[in-house]
Design an enzyme around this catalytic site. Structure first.
Site, PDB file in Angstrom:
ATOM      1  N   SER A   1      12.277  29.450  76.028  1.00  0.00           N
ATOM      2  CA  SER A   1      11.956  29.742  77.437  1.00  0.00           C
ATOM      3  C   SER A   1      10.800  28.861  77.901  1.00  0.00           C
ATOM      4  O   SER A   1      10.769  28.430  79.064  1.00  0.00           O
ATOM      5  CB  SER A   1      11.573  31.221  77.595  1.00  0.00           C
ATOM      6  OG  SER A   1      12.643  32.048  77.229  1.00  0.00           O
TER       7      SER A   1
ATOM      8  N   LYS B   1       0.234  39.499  79.760  1.00  0.00           N
ATOM      9  CA  LYS B   1       0.833  38.160  79.910  1.00  0.00           C
ATOM     10  C   LYS B   1       1.031  37.867  81.388  1.00  0.00           C
ATOM     11  O   LYS B   1       1.035  38.769  82.224  1.00  0.00           O
ATOM     12  CB  LYS B   1       2.185  38.109  79.194  1.00  0.00           C
ATOM     13  CG  LYS B   1       2.076  37.830  77.707  1.00  0.00           C
ATOM     14  CD  LYS B   1       3.433  37.407  77.161  1.00  0.00           C
ATOM     15  CE  LYS B   1       3.382  37.078  75.679  1.00  0.00           C
ATOM     16  NZ  LYS B   1       4.701  36.721  75.157  1.00  0.00           N
TER      17      LYS B   1
HETATM   18  O1  PNS Z   1      10.534  36.871  73.238  1.00  0.00           O
HETATM   19  P1  PNS Z   1       9.274  37.101  72.449  1.00  0.00           P
HETATM   20  O2  PNS Z   1       8.058  36.941  73.353  1.00  0.00           O
HETATM   21  O3  PNS Z   1       9.198  36.252  71.223  1.00  0.00           O
HETATM   22  O4  PNS Z   1       9.311  38.629  71.952  1.00  0.00           O
HETATM   23  C1  PNS Z   1       8.227  39.205  71.232  1.00  0.00           C
HETATM   24  C2  PNS Z   1       8.270  40.734  71.349  1.00  0.00           C
HETATM   25  C3  PNS Z   1       8.305  41.131  72.813  1.00  0.00           C
HETATM   26  C4  PNS Z   1       9.524  41.240  70.667  1.00  0.00           C
HETATM   27  C5  PNS Z   1       7.034  41.349  70.635  1.00  0.00           C
HETATM   28  O5  PNS Z   1       5.887  40.680  71.035  1.00  0.00           O
HETATM   29  C6  PNS Z   1       6.863  42.857  70.891  1.00  0.00           C
HETATM   30  O6  PNS Z   1       7.749  43.649  70.706  1.00  0.00           O
HETATM   31  N1  PNS Z   1       5.690  43.257  71.359  1.00  0.00           N
HETATM   32  C7  PNS Z   1       5.407  44.641  71.673  1.00  0.00           C
HETATM   33  C8  PNS Z   1       4.173  45.133  70.935  1.00  0.00           C
HETATM   34  C9  PNS Z   1       4.474  45.462  69.484  1.00  0.00           C
HETATM   35  O7  PNS Z   1       5.312  46.288  69.170  1.00  0.00           O
HETATM   36  N2  PNS Z   1       3.748  44.811  68.540  1.00  0.00           N
HETATM   37  C10 PNS Z   1       3.888  45.071  67.124  1.00  0.00           C
HETATM   38  C11 PNS Z   1       4.824  44.115  66.416  1.00  0.00           C
HETATM   39  S1  PNS Z   1       4.032  42.559  66.182  1.00  0.00           S
END
Ligand code: PNS
Length: 168
Positions: free
Chosen positions: A129, A41
């Site tokens: 955000s 990102k």
């Molecule tokens: O604030 P956000 O961007 O909605 O949070 C999303 C987040 C960071 C919690 C999620 O994308 C995440 O934990 N990603 C890490 C990778 C992961 O564990 N993926 C599997 C679950 S979909």
């Protein structure tokens, strides 16, 4: 000891996030607010900046720790010994994505990690955000969306001076 993780991008942290943090900290003995360090990102704030902002804004809580994580969230949960993931639900539009994430995490970690949802305070139900960044990028007023320090730093990122922040 009941320990939970509140994960997210927090780019930047909003009053909506802070409300979820405050309410979760009342329920759990320890709350880890964890910032995803996602190299794929292109966030406005670096992971260190986001961690430092969150540390500053949660300074008064004795049971909150702010960390960052890379890779899978459930791995970070297991490493921290946290068995609960906290997520906020603003509206039904959040539900599909959140359900998918919660089910995926459950499949990955089995019964070791559960996701718990808190409904966002109605005052912040519209807030994200992304909206904060969009409004700030055009010099709009974000002071009702984020704490003063976050507003200042966000405007700085867009090279907008304080005197330009008068539009509502
Ligand atoms: O604030 P956000 O961007 O909605 O949070 C999303 C987040 C960071 C919690 C999620 O994308 C995440 O934990 N990603 C890490 C990778 C992961 O564990 N993926 C599997 C679950 S979909």
């Amino acid at each position: 000891m009941k320990k939970a993780i509140y994960p997210g991008s927090f780019d930047p942290v909003t009053y909506g996030h802070l409300d979820i943090i405050a309410r979760s900290a009342r329920v759990f003995d320890e709350l880890i607010v964890s910032v995803l360090d996602n190299k794929a990102k292109h966030p406005l704030f670096s992971v260190d900046e986001r961690v430092n902002i969150l540390k500053e804004l949660t300074r008064e809580y004795r049971n909150i720790r702010v960390e960052s994580y890379t890779g899978l969230l459930v791995d970070s949960c297991l490493m921290e010994g946290a068995h609960v993931i906290i997520r906020g639900l603003r509206a039904v539009t959040d539900f599909e994505y959140e359900l998918q994430m919660a089910q995926t995490n459950r499949k990955l970690a089995g019964s070791q990690v559960d996701t718990m949802f808190l409904t966002t305070d109605l005052r912040y139900a519209y807030l994200s955000s992304s909206t904060v960044k969009e409004v700030a990028s055009f010099g709009g007023d974000i002071t009702g969306f984020v704490p003063p320090i976050v507003a200042e730093l966000t405007y700085q990122k867009y090279g907008i001076s304080k005197s330009a922040q008068t539009r509502k």
